[in-house]
Design a protein around this motif. Sequence first.
Motif, PDB file in Angstrom:
ATOM      1  N   UNK A  20       0.845  -1.189   0.000  1.00 28.67           N
ATOM      2  CA  UNK A  20       0.000   0.000   0.000  1.00 28.67           C
ATOM      3  C   UNK A  20       0.882   1.241   0.000  1.00 28.67           C
ATOM      4  N   UNK A  21       0.486   2.232  -0.766  1.00 28.03           N
ATOM      5  CA  UNK A  21       1.270   3.462  -0.861  1.00 28.03           C
ATOM      6  C   UNK A  21       1.060   4.365   0.345  1.00 28.03           C
ATOM      7  N   UNK A  22      -0.076   4.262   1.006  1.00 28.94           N
ATOM      8  CA  UNK A  22      -0.395   5.205   2.075  1.00 28.94           C
ATOM      9  C   UNK A  22      -0.446   4.570   3.453  1.00 28.94           C
ATOM     10  N   UNK A  23       0.027   3.368   3.591  1.00 31.78           N
ATOM     11  CA  UNK A  23      -0.001   2.730   4.896  1.00 31.78           C
ATOM     12  C   UNK A  23       0.526   1.321   4.795  1.00 31.78           C
ATOM     13  N   UNK A  24       0.385   0.579   5.875  1.00 33.24           N
ATOM     14  CA  UNK A  24       0.894  -0.794   5.828  1.00 33.24           C
ATOM     15  C   UNK A  24       0.082  -1.662   4.879  1.00 33.24           C
TER      16      UNK A  24
END
Length: 84
Positions: A20-24
């Motif tokens: 994921x680009x914005x989190x785990x």
Amino acid sequence: MCARCRRTTDEPVLVHEVHAATGPGFNVYACPECAEHYPPMTDVLELLDSAARRRAHTGGPLTEPIPCSSTNPPCACPRCTARL
């Protein structure tokens, strides 16, 4: 729990890693019987390494530039202005 048959298993097999680009990200598991139906996992680092080798070999960009259009106008970078 198996991602394919939805049964719980005592021997989960890692079949996919979701980044994921914005989190785990998260891992996807399957039971041993269903795991054989999944393709082998792709190692992201191998993809990056092969792309870097390809770029070094050809001396060019990793991908072809996106063609300019009304929905994708050129920017002011040297790469785009050279195509005009």
